[in-house]
Design an enzyme around this catalytic site. Structure first.
Site, PDB file in Angstrom:
ATOM      1  N   GLY A  68      22.174  71.567 -12.066  1.00 28.51           N
ATOM      2  CA  GLY A  68      22.269  70.372 -12.901  1.00 28.51           C
ATOM      3  C   GLY A  68      23.239  69.360 -12.335  1.00 28.51           C
ATOM      4  O   GLY A  68      23.314  69.141 -11.135  1.00 28.51           O
ATOM      5  N   GLY A  69      23.998  68.738 -13.233  1.00 32.60           N
ATOM      6  CA  GLY A  69      24.903  67.677 -12.828  1.00 32.60           C
ATOM      7  C   GLY A  69      24.181  66.360 -12.648  1.00 32.60           C
ATOM      8  O   GLY A  69      24.734  65.397 -12.107  1.00 32.60           O
ATOM      9  N   TYR A 130      18.273  70.855  -2.690  1.00 29.32           N
ATOM     10  CA  TYR A 130      17.165  69.898  -2.836  1.00 29.32           C
ATOM     11  C   TYR A 130      17.082  68.959  -1.617  1.00 29.32           C
ATOM     12  O   TYR A 130      16.052  68.394  -1.350  1.00 29.32           O
ATOM     13  CB  TYR A 130      17.437  68.982  -4.042  1.00 29.32           C
ATOM     14  CG  TYR A 130      16.898  69.422  -5.385  1.00 29.32           C
ATOM     15  CD1 TYR A 130      16.678  70.748  -5.697  1.00 29.32           C
ATOM     16  CD2 TYR A 130      16.640  68.461  -6.368  1.00 29.32           C
ATOM     17  CE1 TYR A 130      16.212  71.118  -6.959  1.00 29.32           C
ATOM     18  CE2 TYR A 130      16.177  68.820  -7.621  1.00 29.32           C
ATOM     19  CZ  TYR A 130      15.960  70.139  -7.910  1.00 29.32           C
ATOM     20  OH  TYR A 130      15.509  70.487  -9.158  1.00 29.32           O
ATOM     21  N   ARG A 163      14.566  63.170  -7.698  1.00 29.66           N
ATOM     22  CA  ARG A 163      15.864  63.716  -7.283  1.00 29.66           C
ATOM     23  C   ARG A 163      15.847  64.194  -5.838  1.00 29.66           C
ATOM     24  O   ARG A 163      16.848  64.671  -5.316  1.00 29.66           O
ATOM     25  CB  ARG A 163      16.247  64.885  -8.198  1.00 29.66           C
ATOM     26  CG  ARG A 163      16.515  64.474  -9.616  1.00 29.66           C
ATOM     27  CD  ARG A 163      16.509  65.674 -10.539  1.00 29.66           C
ATOM     28  NE  ARG A 163      15.167  66.203 -10.714  1.00 29.66           N
ATOM     29  CZ  ARG A 163      14.865  67.298 -11.418  1.00 29.66           C
ATOM     30  NH1 ARG A 163      15.827  68.005 -11.973  1.00 29.66           N
ATOM     31  NH2 ARG A 163      13.632  67.698 -11.553  1.00 29.66           N
ATOM     32  N   HIS A 224       7.494  75.881  -9.454  1.00 33.46           N
ATOM     33  CA  HIS A 224       7.255  74.980 -10.599  1.00 33.46           C
ATOM     34  C   HIS A 224       5.845  74.378 -10.502  1.00 33.46           C
ATOM     35  O   HIS A 224       5.623  73.246 -10.921  1.00 33.46           O
ATOM     36  CB  HIS A 224       8.256  73.811 -10.668  1.00 33.46           C
ATOM     37  CG  HIS A 224       9.686  74.147 -10.362  1.00 33.46           C
ATOM     38  ND1 HIS A 224      10.308  75.271 -10.844  1.00 33.46           N
ATOM     39  CD2 HIS A 224      10.637  73.482  -9.639  1.00 33.46           C
ATOM     40  CE1 HIS A 224      11.575  75.286 -10.421  1.00 33.46           C
ATOM     41  NE2 HIS A 224      11.792  74.226  -9.677  1.00 33.46           N
ATOM     42  N   ASP A 282      14.270  80.435 -12.705  1.00 29.41           N
ATOM     43  CA  ASP A 282      15.006  79.167 -12.549  1.00 29.41           C
ATOM     44  C   ASP A 282      16.330  79.224 -13.333  1.00 29.41           C
ATOM     45  O   ASP A 282      16.870  78.198 -13.738  1.00 29.41           O
ATOM     46  CB  ASP A 282      14.154  77.982 -13.016  1.00 29.41           C
ATOM     47  CG  ASP A 282      14.579  76.653 -12.404  1.00 29.41           C
ATOM     48  OD1 ASP A 282      15.500  76.646 -11.558  1.00 29.41           O
ATOM     49  OD2 ASP A 282      14.002  75.624 -12.791  1.00 29.41           O
ATOM     50  N   SER A 286      19.368  73.381 -14.685  1.00 31.30           N
ATOM     51  CA  SER A 286      19.295  72.514 -15.861  1.00 31.30           C
ATOM     52  C   SER A 286      17.830  72.254 -16.176  1.00 31.30           C
ATOM     53  O   SER A 286      16.977  72.282 -15.292  1.00 31.30           O
ATOM     54  CB  SER A 286      20.022  71.206 -15.606  1.00 31.30           C
ATOM     55  OG  SER A 286      19.341  70.456 -14.633  1.00 31.30           O
TER      56      SER A 286
HETATM   57 ZN    ZN Z   1      13.586  73.547  -8.939  1.00 29.31          ZN
END
Ligand code: ZN
Length: 386
Positions: A68-69, A130, A163, A224, A282, A286
């Site tokens: 997250g964040g 990511y 993101r 996902h 996961d 977040s």
């Molecule tokens: Zn992911």
């Protein structure tokens, strides 16, 4: 040191019928219809009658350090503790970073994985996050995978997501090649674990890469993939061509409008062999909800128990236990290249075991021969857990 599990219905994941299982020094030493009680050594006997003995679950996507964040520092999700992992029946976790590789680094992820390993579960990690260029430990994805025992691949690299750092086609080709060669040198899977966002590009760039380079399809594992209909269709096509896909657990019992059941049925009806599908939690990532402009609306944190709950719901919806069990045991173990020790109940493999009751609730968990959960209660806590 020695444990004899008596008269459990064993699913290795395939059903073996009623068996005794003998565990010695953290390893499955014997599986048979009726094992003799060894003499002269102290043995703990576990009554497996009316219970199902299954392999410890393998969760290939856990944000061990939190994630997250994405809404500012308040929105950083917490680290995971040992108790929640073992209580969820998970005996092997593969850790990843997420969006934030500024304040969370692969070195810290590796240390966290080593901590959990010392506390009692088996752990591996992906290098990178990511983002591109990837955050690494040695300065190179290839070296991280080749030389650091716990690193089995790179990920979760974000594609088709606002993101993502929007890697170009050439950058993705180079990254996959780095992971592949690192895996070859280190005798690992060298997996490129892809976080798929809900953008319309879906897997386009990966499909192009498969057309234009020599990198094999099984180097990739998109996750996902049930996020949008188009993505799911692409993922099913990808899997029919020999690729592997991962679904993210979203059980109804935790309030999700789960699409896993429907996605799985689509994939199986379309002819995807179930061996090419895995399920992951996961956990501690977040669960942000963004509006159409990419503004954060609200935030929750993914719970590691979703893996077991989703599995239970799938079995209740009509699948057989032995059909669904590989999704969270043997399939992920094979995919990340640890199936020599993990993912099934076989002599010589690690004694990672779960006893499930009639309702498939987790009663008892053993990790590398040590009892972690008994009568549904955690027996071994993390170093600083109360
Ligand atoms: Zn992911």
């Amino acid at each position: 040191m020695f444990t004899l599990i008596r008269s459990a219905e064993v699913f290795e994941p395939q059903p073996l019928g009623m068996r005794d299982v003998f565990v010695a020094a953290g390893t499955i030493a014997a599986v048979d219809e009726q094992l003799p009680m060894p003499k002269g050594i102290e043995i703990q006997v576990v009554d497996g009658r009316d219970k199902r003995l299954v392999p410890g679950f393998v969760d290939l996507h856990v944000h061990l350090l939190g994630g997250g964040g994405e809404g500012g520092f308040w929105s950083r999700t917490p680290e995971i503790g040992l108790s929640s992992i073992v209580k969820a029946g998970i005996t092997t976790v593969i850790g990843c970073l997420g969006t934030d590789d500024v304040t969370r680094r692969p070195e810290a992820l590796l240390a966290k994985a080593m901590q959990l390993d010392e506390e009692g579960v088996s752990t591996f990690i992906y290098t990178g996050s990511y983002q591109f260029p990837p955050a690494t430990i040695t300065g190179s994805v290839r070296k991280d995978i080749a030389l650091i025992p716990k690193v089995i691949g790179v990920g979760e690299v974000a594609l088709s997501d606002h993101r993502s750092s929007q890697p170009t086609y050439e950058e993705l080709c180079r990254l996959a090649a780095e992971a592949r060669v690192g895996g070859m040198i280190g005798g690992k899977a060298g997996l490129v674990h892809l976080h798929m966002g809900d953008g319309p590009r879906g897997l386009d760039v990966v499909l192009r890469l498969l057309e234009e380079t020599e990198i094999p399809i099984d180097q990739f594992l998109p996750t996902h993939v049930s996020r949008t209909e188009r993505l799911l269709r692409q993922a099913i096509d990808f899997a029919r061509r020999g690729g592997y896909i991962d679904l993210t657990a979203a059980p109804k019992s935790l309030g999700f409008a789960s699409e896993v059941d429907a996605a799985l049925r689509h994939a199986l009806d379309a002819g995807v062999p179930i061996e090419r599908i895995s399920l992951s939690s996961d956990a501690n990532g977040s669960l942000p909800l963004f509006d159409a402009q990419g503004h954060l609306q609200r935030l929750a944190v993914a719970d590691i128990k979703s893996l077991h709950l989703e599995f239970k719901e799938l079995v209740r919806s009509g699948y057989r236990l032995e059909e669904m069990l590989p999704l969270i045991t043997l399939n992920p173990a094979r995919r990340v290249g640890i199936d020599r020790q993990k993912g099934s109940i076989q002599v010589g493999k690690d004694a990672d075991l779960i006893l499930l009751d009639d309702e498939l609730n987790i009663e008892w968990v053993m990790a590398r021969g040590r009892i972690m959960v008994e009568a549904g209660h955690v027996q071994v806590k993390g170093t600083f857990e109360p």
